[in-house]
Design a protein around this motif. Structure first.
Motif, short mmCIF file in Angstrom:
data_model
loop_
_atom_site.label_atom_id
_atom_site.label_comp_id
_atom_site.label_asym_id
_atom_site.label_seq_id
_atom_site.Cartn_x
_atom_site.Cartn_y
_atom_site.Cartn_z
N THR A 70 3.51 2.62 12.22
CA THR A 70 4.15 3.51 11.26
C THR A 70 3.26 3.60 10.03
O THR A 70 2.31 2.81 9.88
N GLN A 72 4.05 2.72 7.12
CA GLN A 72 4.23 1.48 6.37
C GLN A 72 3.44 0.32 6.99
O GLN A 72 2.81 -0.46 6.28
N SER A 73 3.48 0.20 8.33
CA SER A 73 2.78 -0.90 8.98
C SER A 73 1.27 -0.77 8.85
O SER A 73 0.56 -1.76 8.69
N LYS A 112 -0.30 0.78 6.34
CA LYS A 112 -0.62 0.48 4.95
C LYS A 112 -0.62 -1.03 4.69
O LYS A 112 -1.44 -1.54 3.90
#
Length: 208
Positions: A113, A115-116, A118
């Motif tokens: 994702t 987020q993951s 980043k």
């Protein structure tokens, strides 16, 4: 000698001195002007280098692409035909001039994702890449499905001959399918017009 004759001789000598001094001063001025001209000529600079019609960082519009399947299998991706191929640490690299296509296949428990990526991949890139500058981390859609794309800039490795580094622009795509992850990294010099070639490559991933 009469007084009148003495005065005449004195006047003649004085006149000769003035004439000689004047000639000497004139010659000095001429010499000084010669120096100025010489200095002006040496300060001239050569003109700019000619602009290349096909910069070394641009992939030609008529480039042919061929399908490549990693040794571990799982997917295929089209790469530019004729580029030099090398492998190291599980990554296969195709390179030509200042451009590179890097392909890595691995296993993954879950789909990546924004987020993951980043939280994990971006910090790793920041440690590894020289003068790393993050652009964006976004979700994009390609024919193989959804992918996470990271854009960033970094310095290339110094040229072994000239020692000169090039500022590179990078697009990294992270694809996921049934527990398999394909990481596709596309690198070229900043300013090169490789939008279409990179779209061809990133759109060519096919899961098997």
């Amino acid at each position: 000698m009469s007084k009148r004759a003495i005065l005449a001789v004195t006047a003649a000598v004085a006149l000769t001195t003035v004439v000689v001094a004047g000639c000497s001063g004139s010659g000095g001025g001429s010499h000084s002007g010669s120096k100025a001209t010489s200095g002006s000529s040496s300060a001239q600079r050569p003109g700019p280098a000619p602009t290349e019609s096909n910069p070394p960082g641009d992939i030609p519009d008529n480039q042919v692409y061929v399908a490549y399947r990693p040794p571990a299998g799982g997917f295929t991706v089209k790469v530019p035909e004729g580029w030099a191929r090398s492998s190291a640490h599980g990554t296969t690299t195709f390179s030509d001039k200042l451009n590179k296509v890097e392909i890595l296949r691995s296993s993954a428990g879950t789909a990546p994702t924004v987020q993951s990526v980043k939280a994990g991949m971006v910090p790793a890139l920041r440690r590894q890449a020289s003068h790393f500058s993050l652009g964006s981390v976004t979700t994009v859609h390609r024919k193989a499905g959804q992918a996470i794309r990271i854009t960033y800039q970094t310095d290339s490795a110094p040229d072994p001959v000239t020692g000169k580094a090039v500022r590179d622009s990078v697009e990294r795509y992270v694809f996921f399918h049934n527990g398999r992850e394909a990481v596709l990294t596309l690198t070229g010099p900043t300013g090169a017009d490789n939008v279409d070639p990179w779209r061809v490559v990133s759109d060519s991933v096919r899961w098997q």
